[in-house]
Design a protein around this motif. Structure first.
Motif, PDB file in Angstrom:
ATOM      1  N   ASP A 156      -3.948   0.368   2.865  1.00 15.29           N
ATOM      2  CA  ASP A 156      -4.241  -0.554   1.781  1.00 15.29           C
ATOM      3  C   ASP A 156      -4.986   0.134   0.640  1.00 15.29           C
ATOM      4  OD1 ASP A 156      -3.074  -2.828   2.886  1.00 15.29           O
ATOM      5  OD2 ASP A 156      -4.887  -3.378   3.973  1.00 15.29           O
ATOM      6  N   HIS A 157      -5.475   1.352   0.851  1.00 12.19           N
ATOM      7  CA  HIS A 157      -6.272   2.040  -0.157  1.00 12.19           C
ATOM      8  C   HIS A 157      -5.479   2.372  -1.412  1.00 12.19           C
ATOM      9  CE1 HIS A 157      -8.518   2.439   3.561  1.00 12.19           C
ATOM     10  NE2 HIS A 157      -9.596   2.564   2.804  1.00 12.19           N
ATOM     11  N   ALA A 158      -4.192   2.571  -1.284  1.00 11.89           N
ATOM     12  CA  ALA A 158      -3.363   2.922  -2.435  1.00 11.89           C
ATOM     13  C   ALA A 158      -3.013   1.699  -3.275  1.00 11.89           C
ATOM     14  CB  ALA A 158      -2.084   3.611  -1.969  1.00 11.89           C
ATOM     15  N   PHE A 159      -3.352   0.518  -2.811  1.00  7.32           N
ATOM     16  CA  PHE A 159      -2.971  -0.724  -3.480  1.00  7.32           C
ATOM     17  C   PHE A 159      -4.146  -1.336  -4.235  1.00  7.32           C
ATOM     18  CE2 PHE A 159       0.332  -0.203  -0.404  1.00  7.32           C
ATOM     19  CZ  PHE A 159       1.458  -0.741  -1.012  1.00  7.32           C
TER      20      PHE A 159
ATOM     21  N   ARG B 227      -0.604  -4.046  -5.758  1.00  6.71           N
ATOM     22  CA  ARG B 227       0.361  -3.131  -6.370  1.00  6.71           C
ATOM     23  C   ARG B 227      -0.126  -1.695  -6.223  1.00  6.71           C
ATOM     24  NH1 ARG B 227       2.313  -5.021 -11.971  1.00  6.71           N
ATOM     25  NH2 ARG B 227       3.835  -6.031 -10.640  1.00  6.71           N
ATOM     26  N   SER B 228       0.809  -0.805  -5.925  1.00  7.22           N
ATOM     27  CA  SER B 228       0.537   0.627  -5.950  1.00  7.22           C
ATOM     28  C   SER B 228       1.456   1.230  -7.002  1.00  7.22           C
ATOM     29  CB  SER B 228       0.788   1.267  -4.576  1.00  7.22           C
ATOM     30  OG  SER B 228       2.173   1.397  -4.328  1.00  7.22           O
TER      31      SER B 228
ATOM     32  N   ARG C 237       3.019  -5.230  -2.738  1.00  6.94           N
ATOM     33  CA  ARG C 237       2.795  -5.724  -1.376  1.00  6.94           C
ATOM     34  C   ARG C 237       2.484  -7.207  -1.385  1.00  6.94           C
ATOM     35  NH1 ARG C 237      -0.839  -2.357   2.519  1.00  6.94           N
ATOM     36  NH2 ARG C 237       1.199  -1.371   2.754  1.00  6.94           N
TER      37      ARG C 237
ATOM     38  N   ASP D 248       6.301  -4.700   1.792  1.00  8.56           N
ATOM     39  CA  ASP D 248       6.163  -3.762   0.674  1.00  8.56           C
ATOM     40  C   ASP D 248       7.513  -3.641  -0.018  1.00  8.56           C
ATOM     41  OD1 ASP D 248       3.533  -3.321   1.353  1.00  8.56           O
ATOM     42  OD2 ASP D 248       3.898  -1.414   2.348  1.00  8.56           O
TER      43      ASP D 248
END
Length: 168
Positions: free
Chosen positions: A10-13, A85-86, A91, A160
């Motif tokens: 979840d860190h990239a989002f 969002r990434s 997501r 995703d």
């Protein structure tokens, strides 16, 4: 719950929006599925060259996942919807309470990830339509869709979707 964090990174989002409501209210009217889908899809369309086209196309998948949650939830507690969002994906996460029956039928022993369609390793398809639905949505939309345990009596549907607009 912190201990039951998702296996997905979840860190990239970056969070975009979240919505939480009482499950009893959510289940009181089927039309809430459409209304929530429209709201979330409009937000997903933001930032695209053709926002209406992207939102309309993804609304089909989002609606199916929201309706799956409608059918699977046990009618108690809260249901939450969130978008993040990434750089390459959007997501959708839907988390809701469910009876013990749902995870028991869909989870392998010792796993936190639900295996749609398999009944306790017996090989008997018990939710063939839901398993096929998830598989078809993933293929059509190029999405990664997973169902995971989210706490003691909750599950989460995580989808995703690629942010690219080249749907087939």
């Amino acid at each position: 719950m912190e201990e039951e964090a998702s296996r997905f990174d979840d860190h990239a989002f970056v969070p975009m929006v979240s919505l939480e409501m009482n499950v009893a209210v959510f289940k009181s009217q089927w039309q809430f599925c459409d209304e929530i889908t429209e709201y979330l899809s409009d937000i997903l369309g933001q930032g695209h060259s053709d926002p209406a086209r992207y939102a309309n196309f993804l609304s089909v998948a989002a609606n199916e996942l929201i309706e799956l949650a409608f059918r699977a939830t046990n009618g108690r507690g809260k249901i939450s919807f969130s978008l993040a969002r990434s750089a390459t994906s959007n997501r959708l996460r839907i988390a809701f309470p469910c009876d013990e029956e749902f995870p028991r039928k869909h989870m392998q022993t010792g796993s936190r990830e639900i295996q749609p369609g398999l009944d306790d390793g017996s090989g008997q398809l018990v939710t063939k339509s839901d398993g096929a639905l998830l598989s078809n949505l993933a293929a059509i939309f190029g999405a990664a869709i997973h169902i995971e345990k989210d706490g003691a009596d909750r599950i989460g549907i995580i989808a995703d979707f690629p942010s690219a607009e080249d749907f087939q």
